[in-house]
Structure formats: C-alpha cells, structure tokens
Motif scaffolding. Structure first.
Motif, PDB file in Angstrom:
ATOM      1  N   ALA A  39       4.812   2.341  -7.200  1.00 24.03           N
ATOM      2  CA  ALA A  39       3.678   3.116  -7.706  1.00 24.03           C
ATOM      3  C   ALA A  39       2.364   2.436  -7.350  1.00 24.03           C
ATOM      4  O   ALA A  39       1.397   3.088  -6.911  1.00 24.03           O
ATOM      5  CB  ALA A  39       3.796   3.294  -9.219  1.00 24.03           C
ATOM      6  N   LEU A  40       2.318   1.119  -7.519  1.00 26.54           N
ATOM      7  CA  LEU A  40       1.089   0.390  -7.217  1.00 26.54           C
ATOM      8  C   LEU A  40       0.801   0.403  -5.720  1.00 26.54           C
ATOM      9  O   LEU A  40      -0.357   0.535  -5.300  1.00 26.54           O
ATOM     10  CB  LEU A  40       1.216  -1.052  -7.723  1.00 26.54           C
ATOM     11  CG  LEU A  40      -0.092  -1.837  -7.895  1.00 26.54           C
ATOM     12  CD1 LEU A  40      -1.034  -1.109  -8.849  1.00 26.54           C
ATOM     13  CD2 LEU A  40       0.202  -3.238  -8.409  1.00 26.54           C
ATOM     14  N   ALA A  41       1.840   0.304  -4.902  1.00 25.60           N
ATOM     15  CA  ALA A  41       1.651   0.344  -3.453  1.00 25.60           C
ATOM     16  C   ALA A  41       1.076   1.691  -3.013  1.00 25.60           C
ATOM     17  O   ALA A  41       0.192   1.756  -2.141  1.00 25.60           O
ATOM     18  CB  ALA A  41       2.974   0.068  -2.749  1.00 25.60           C
ATOM     19  N   VAL A  42       1.579   2.782  -3.604  1.00 30.73           N
ATOM     20  CA  VAL A  42       1.038   4.102  -3.291  1.00 30.73           C
ATOM     21  C   VAL A  42      -0.423   4.189  -3.702  1.00 30.73           C
ATOM     22  O   VAL A  42      -1.274   4.670  -2.933  1.00 30.73           O
ATOM     23  CB  VAL A  42       1.856   5.208  -3.984  1.00 30.73           C
ATOM     24  CG1 VAL A  42       1.169   6.564  -3.824  1.00 30.73           C
ATOM     25  CG2 VAL A  42       3.270   5.261  -3.428  1.00 30.73           C
ATOM     26  N   ALA A  43      -0.733   3.728  -4.896  1.00 25.90           N
ATOM     27  CA  ALA A  43      -2.104   3.787  -5.385  1.00 25.90           C
ATOM     28  C   ALA A  43      -3.054   3.000  -4.495  1.00 25.90           C
ATOM     29  O   ALA A  43      -4.137   3.476  -4.130  1.00 25.90           O
ATOM     30  CB  ALA A  43      -2.168   3.273  -6.827  1.00 25.90           C
ATOM     31  N   HIS A  44      -2.664   1.784  -4.113  1.00 25.49           N
ATOM     32  CA  HIS A  44      -3.527   0.957  -3.270  1.00 25.49           C
ATOM     33  C   HIS A  44      -3.716   1.587  -1.894  1.00 25.49           C
ATOM     34  O   HIS A  44      -4.828   1.594  -1.342  1.00 25.49           O
ATOM     35  CB  HIS A  44      -2.940  -0.439  -3.141  1.00 25.49           C
ATOM     36  CG  HIS A  44      -3.088  -1.253  -4.384  1.00 25.49           C
ATOM     37  ND1 HIS A  44      -2.453  -2.462  -4.563  1.00 25.49           N
ATOM     38  CD2 HIS A  44      -3.810  -1.044  -5.512  1.00 25.49           C
ATOM     39  CE1 HIS A  44      -2.765  -2.957  -5.741  1.00 25.49           C
ATOM     40  NE2 HIS A  44      -3.587  -2.108  -6.351  1.00 25.49           N
ATOM     41  N   ALA A  45      -2.639   2.138  -1.327  1.00 26.49           N
ATOM     42  CA  ALA A  45      -2.727   2.738   0.004  1.00 26.49           C
ATOM     43  C   ALA A  45      -3.619   3.977  -0.005  1.00 26.49           C
ATOM     44  O   ALA A  45      -4.450   4.168   0.900  1.00 26.49           O
ATOM     45  CB  ALA A  45      -1.331   3.091   0.509  1.00 26.49           C
ATOM     46  N   LEU A  46      -3.466   4.807  -1.022  1.00 28.58           N
ATOM     47  CA  LEU A  46      -4.275   6.016  -1.093  1.00 28.58           C
ATOM     48  C   LEU A  46      -5.741   5.701  -1.343  1.00 28.58           C
ATOM     49  O   LEU A  46      -6.634   6.316  -0.749  1.00 28.58           O
ATOM     50  CB  LEU A  46      -3.747   6.943  -2.187  1.00 28.58           C
ATOM     51  CG  LEU A  46      -2.568   7.834  -1.820  1.00 28.58           C
ATOM     52  CD1 LEU A  46      -2.144   8.675  -3.018  1.00 28.58           C
ATOM     53  CD2 LEU A  46      -2.907   8.733  -0.653  1.00 28.58           C
ATOM     54  N   ARG A  47      -5.993   4.756  -2.214  1.00 23.85           N
ATOM     55  CA  ARG A  47      -7.378   4.424  -2.517  1.00 23.85           C
ATOM     56  C   ARG A  47      -8.070   3.793  -1.315  1.00 23.85           C
ATOM     57  O   ARG A  47      -9.263   4.034  -1.071  1.00 23.85           O
ATOM     58  CB  ARG A  47      -7.438   3.506  -3.733  1.00 23.85           C
ATOM     59  CG  ARG A  47      -8.858   3.206  -4.189  1.00 23.85           C
ATOM     60  CD  ARG A  47      -8.879   2.751  -5.630  1.00 23.85           C
ATOM     61  NE  ARG A  47      -8.803   3.868  -6.560  1.00 23.85           N
ATOM     62  CZ  ARG A  47      -8.354   3.767  -7.812  1.00 23.85           C
ATOM     63  NH1 ARG A  47      -7.916   2.619  -8.282  1.00 23.85           N
ATOM     64  NH2 ARG A  47      -8.343   4.821  -8.594  1.00 23.85           N
ATOM     65  N   ALA A  48      -7.319   3.004  -0.540  1.00 23.11           N
ATOM     66  CA  ALA A  48      -7.905   2.401   0.654  1.00 23.11           C
ATOM     67  C   ALA A  48      -8.206   3.452   1.708  1.00 23.11           C
ATOM     68  O   ALA A  48      -9.234   3.398   2.399  1.00 23.11           O
ATOM     69  CB  ALA A  48      -6.960   1.346   1.212  1.00 23.11           C
ATOM     70  N   GLU A  49      -7.305   4.414   1.857  1.00 23.07           N
ATOM     71  CA  GLU A  49      -7.478   5.448   2.881  1.00 23.07           C
ATOM     72  C   GLU A  49      -8.443   6.536   2.444  1.00 23.07           C
ATOM     73  O   GLU A  49      -9.205   7.079   3.262  1.00 23.07           O
ATOM     74  CB  GLU A  49      -6.116   6.070   3.201  1.00 23.07           C
ATOM     75  CG  GLU A  49      -6.129   7.068   4.339  1.00 23.07           C
ATOM     76  CD  GLU A  49      -6.311   6.426   5.698  1.00 23.07           C
ATOM     77  OE1 GLU A  49      -6.652   7.144   6.652  1.00 23.07           O
ATOM     78  OE2 GLU A  49      -6.105   5.191   5.807  1.00 23.07           O
ATOM     79  N   LEU A  50      -8.415   6.872   1.166  1.00 22.07           N
ATOM     80  CA  LEU A  50      -9.209   7.978   0.634  1.00 22.07           C
ATOM     81  C   LEU A  50      -9.962   7.531  -0.612  1.00 22.07           C
ATOM     82  O   LEU A  50      -9.523   7.759  -1.748  1.00 22.07           O
ATOM     83  CB  LEU A  50      -8.301   9.165   0.295  1.00 22.07           C
ATOM     84  CG  LEU A  50      -7.529   9.780   1.475  1.00 22.07           C
ATOM     85  CD1 LEU A  50      -6.501  10.775   0.964  1.00 22.07           C
ATOM     86  CD2 LEU A  50      -8.480  10.449   2.452  1.00 22.07           C
ATOM     87  N   PRO A  51     -11.092   6.859  -0.439  1.00 25.54           N
ATOM     88  CA  PRO A  51     -11.886   6.433  -1.608  1.00 25.54           C
ATOM     89  C   PRO A  51     -12.214   7.640  -2.491  1.00 25.54           C
ATOM     90  O   PRO A  51     -12.423   8.746  -2.014  1.00 25.54           O
ATOM     91  CB  PRO A  51     -13.150   5.850  -0.974  1.00 25.54           C
ATOM     92  CG  PRO A  51     -12.721   5.423   0.397  1.00 25.54           C
ATOM     93  CD  PRO A  51     -11.702   6.447   0.829  1.00 25.54           C
ATOM     94  N   THR A  79      -1.944  13.248   4.371  1.00 22.39           N
ATOM     95  CA  THR A  79      -2.458  11.878   4.471  1.00 22.39           C
ATOM     96  C   THR A  79      -1.640  10.935   3.607  1.00 22.39           C
ATOM     97  O   THR A  79      -1.294   9.827   4.030  1.00 22.39           O
ATOM     98  CB  THR A  79      -3.939  11.840   4.050  1.00 22.39           C
ATOM     99  OG1 THR A  79      -4.691  12.696   4.903  1.00 22.39           O
ATOM    100  CG2 THR A  79      -4.491  10.420   4.148  1.00 22.39           C
ATOM    101  N   ALA A  80      -1.329  11.367   2.407  1.00 19.11           N
ATOM    102  CA  ALA A  80      -0.545  10.524   1.502  1.00 19.11           C
ATOM    103  C   ALA A  80       0.834  10.219   2.084  1.00 19.11           C
ATOM    104  O   ALA A  80       1.318   9.082   2.008  1.00 19.11           O
ATOM    105  CB  ALA A  80      -0.418  11.197   0.142  1.00 19.11           C
ATOM    106  N   LEU A  81       1.461  11.211   2.659  1.00 18.83           N
ATOM    107  CA  LEU A  81       2.776  10.986   3.268  1.00 18.83           C
ATOM    108  C   LEU A  81       2.675   9.997   4.427  1.00 18.83           C
ATOM    109  O   LEU A  81       3.561   9.160   4.627  1.00 18.83           O
ATOM    110  CB  LEU A  81       3.348  12.316   3.761  1.00 18.83           C
ATOM    111  CG  LEU A  81       3.803  13.286   2.668  1.00 18.83           C
ATOM    112  CD1 LEU A  81       4.114  14.664   3.252  1.00 18.83           C
ATOM    113  CD2 LEU A  81       5.018  12.745   1.920  1.00 18.83           C
ATOM    114  N   ALA A  82       1.593  10.081   5.177  1.00 16.27           N
ATOM    115  CA  ALA A  82       1.426   9.202   6.328  1.00 16.27           C
ATOM    116  C   ALA A  82       1.190   7.753   5.922  1.00 16.27           C
ATOM    117  O   ALA A  82       1.719   6.831   6.555  1.00 16.27           O
ATOM    118  CB  ALA A  82       0.271   9.695   7.197  1.00 16.27           C
ATOM    119  N   VAL A  83       0.408   7.526   4.873  1.00 20.34           N
ATOM    120  CA  VAL A  83       0.025   6.150   4.533  1.00 20.34           C
ATOM    121  C   VAL A  83       0.892   5.542   3.435  1.00 20.34           C
ATOM    122  O   VAL A  83       0.904   4.315   3.275  1.00 20.34           O
ATOM    123  CB  VAL A  83      -1.464   6.056   4.123  1.00 20.34           C
ATOM    124  CG1 VAL A  83      -2.360   6.573   5.229  1.00 20.34           C
ATOM    125  CG2 VAL A  83      -1.749   6.794   2.810  1.00 20.34           C
ATOM    126  N   ALA A  84       1.623   6.358   2.679  1.00 19.21           N
ATOM    127  CA  ALA A  84       2.361   5.820   1.525  1.00 19.21           C
ATOM    128  C   ALA A  84       3.732   6.433   1.334  1.00 19.21           C
ATOM    129  O   ALA A  84       4.411   6.141   0.348  1.00 19.21           O
ATOM    130  CB  ALA A  84       1.535   6.016   0.240  1.00 19.21           C
TER     131      ALA A  84
END
Length: 297
Positions: free
Chosen positions: A119-131, A192-197
């Motif tokens: 869960a944390l990895a998804v959150a960090h990846a999404l926030r980095a890619e999509l502020p 985007t979420a599927l691609a980065v996380a």
C-alpha cells in the motif's frame, strides 16, 4: 466457511480475450446455479435504491433455487440498502473481493488484505508521478483519510498522512487503499497507476471520478467469487454475472455468462458477451425474470 485472513489462493480467473458482444435483446439460455451482480450502476438505480421490480426478481431467483451473490466495491457498512435481499445465506463479497461478510451477523468471514508495504509503495509511486494525489484507507471497521482526500462519511479518527494511517491499528487488515486526484481523467489516472504501481496490487476503478481502488495482489471480485463458488460446488459455467465498471471485468470474464448493463463503461461493453437494459431500467431484473421463466418451462 470459517473466519480467516489470508491469500485468495488458486489461479486468477482470466477474462475472454476475444469476446463476441451480443445485442441488447439477446438472451443466454442457461440454467445457472448462482447469479453474481455488482451493485452501484448495475443492480441499484442512480439514487442507490433497489426498485420493486428488482426486489421481486431477486426473490424469484432464490425461490427457484438460484443463489444470488452481491459482489461489490462497497464496504460492508454501506450494504444496508441490500442486506435484506440476500435470502437465507446473508453473505456478500465486498471491497472488490477483499472481504466476505455475513451481513446479517455483521461478521467478517474472510479477508484478503493489502499488505502495508505494498500500500505504501503504491502511494509513494502515485504521489511521485502525479502530485496532488491523496489517499484513504479502508479497514473492516474503519475508514481513515488524508486531509486533502475530503470527508465522505464520519471518519474513525482525524485525517493524517497515509504513512501514519497505515502504521495505525495493524491488528485490522487493510482491505483497500483509495487514491483520488483532483483533475486527472479517470481512465488516464488508472492507466498511469497501473504503469507505475501495478506490481504492488490490483488497481481498478468503479467511479466516474478520478478515484482508484487498490487491493492486494491477486485479489479481485473474480478470485473471491471463484473461491465462494468452489466451496458450494458451483462451476464458472453455472454462474451468470452482471457489471458496469472496470472493477467488474475480471468477474465478468470468469463467469460462464456475462452481462453488461447498457450504461456500462466502454471497456465492459467490449468485454462482455451479452447486454441488458440500463440500471435505471431494471436491466438485471429483466434477465433474472427470463432465467426464472426458462427454468419453469
């Protein structure tokens, strides 16, 4: 089924790669043992009510010996509107397959959690890619959110950053991580979420807004429905499923017969073999009525 918290087990059902859509008026002549239906946008009307025609159709199916399962992205606490229509068994698949609940006993039967690290990895990846992305956490008995996520119901505690929320109450499994973006196109947000996380969980959506739902890897409506059916000796070929949004795709691909309501997302319309009327026009009830009538003849 005994209470358990663990992995869903077994292979993930695969949707048809080349489905051949049928017209709105086509009807699959089947003899199903189980009907699996999504709720919002599918069984429920737009005001979230269950129409009298749908209530009658659900009762007729159960009277004919066809078990009905509600399979939804909703949490258990939002199931009151349909809980009384589950006939004898009282169980529903909620949170996109992350939990099986006995709605009459208000008891968690099984849960398939999203690990905190994922869960944390998804959150960090999404926030980095999509502020600007904000997050919320769904557990069996609570909903917690970040300040920017926005209140949608009484919170179980004050808003806090997602890493703080995930560190709290580790005795309760995380059923879903919710991610919201203030301006993204919903389909672009999902892509985007599927691609980065995508490697950290099952990411899907069921809302018309930019709101994503993240479950544990290998956890979907399809995997949990398949598990519940196996426990009852019901095969995929004996299941008729209904849905409208991307979070229904795996379930619709697994079921022997699948229906998209007329108001469904384009991806669902492309992936299902049959059509029925829109949720506002009792599309699910219309098919159930035909199934029950065919069984009587």
């Amino acid at each position: 089924m005994t209470s358990a918290i663990g992995a869903p087990g077994g292979p993930s059902p695969s949707p048809d790669e080349h489905p051949q859509p049928h017209t709105h008026d086509d009807f699959a002549v089947t003899s199903p043992r189980l009907i699996a239906t999504d709720l919002d946008g599918t069984l429920l009307r737009n005001d979230r009510s269950v129409s009298p025609r749908t209530i009658a159709a659900l009762a007729a199916a159960e009277a004919a010996g066809i078990e009905v399962f509600f399979v939804t992205g909703r949490p258990a606490r939002w199931m009151g509107v349909v809980a009384e229509h589950l006939a004898g068994h009282g169980m529903a698949i909620v949170a996109n397959g992350a939990a099986v609940y006995d709605l009459r006993a208000h008891r968690l039967i099984e849960a398939f959690p999203l690990p905190g690290d994922d869960a944390l990895a998804v959150a960090h990846a999404l926030r980095a890619e999509l502020p600007g992305t904000s997050f919320a956490i769904e557990r069996p008995g609570s909903f917690r959110r970040e300040p920017a996520y926005g209140a949608v119901e009484p919170d179980a505690g004050p808003p806090a950053p997602v890493d703080v929320l995930l560190a709290e109450d580790r005795t309760q499994p995380v059923l879903k991580l919710l991610a919201k973006h203030p301006s993204m196109d919903p389909d672009d947000f999902l892509a985007t979420a599927l691609a980065v996380a995508g490697g950290h969980g099952e990411i899907t959506r069921s809302s018309e807004t930019a709101l994503l739902e993240v479950s544990g890897k290998g956890v979907s409506k399809a995997t949990t429905l398949a598990r519940c059916c196996a426990e009852r000796g019901v095969t995929a070929a004996e299941v008729v499923a209904f849905g409208d949004m991307p979070n229904d795709l795996a379930m619709l691909g697994w079921a022997g017969t699948s229906y998209a309501v007329a108001n469904a997302h384009p991806a669902v319309l492309a992936a299902t073999t049959h059509r029925t009327a829109a949720n506002e026009d009792d599309g699910v009830a219309r098919v159930i009525e035909r199934i029950v009538a065919a069984r009587r003849n």
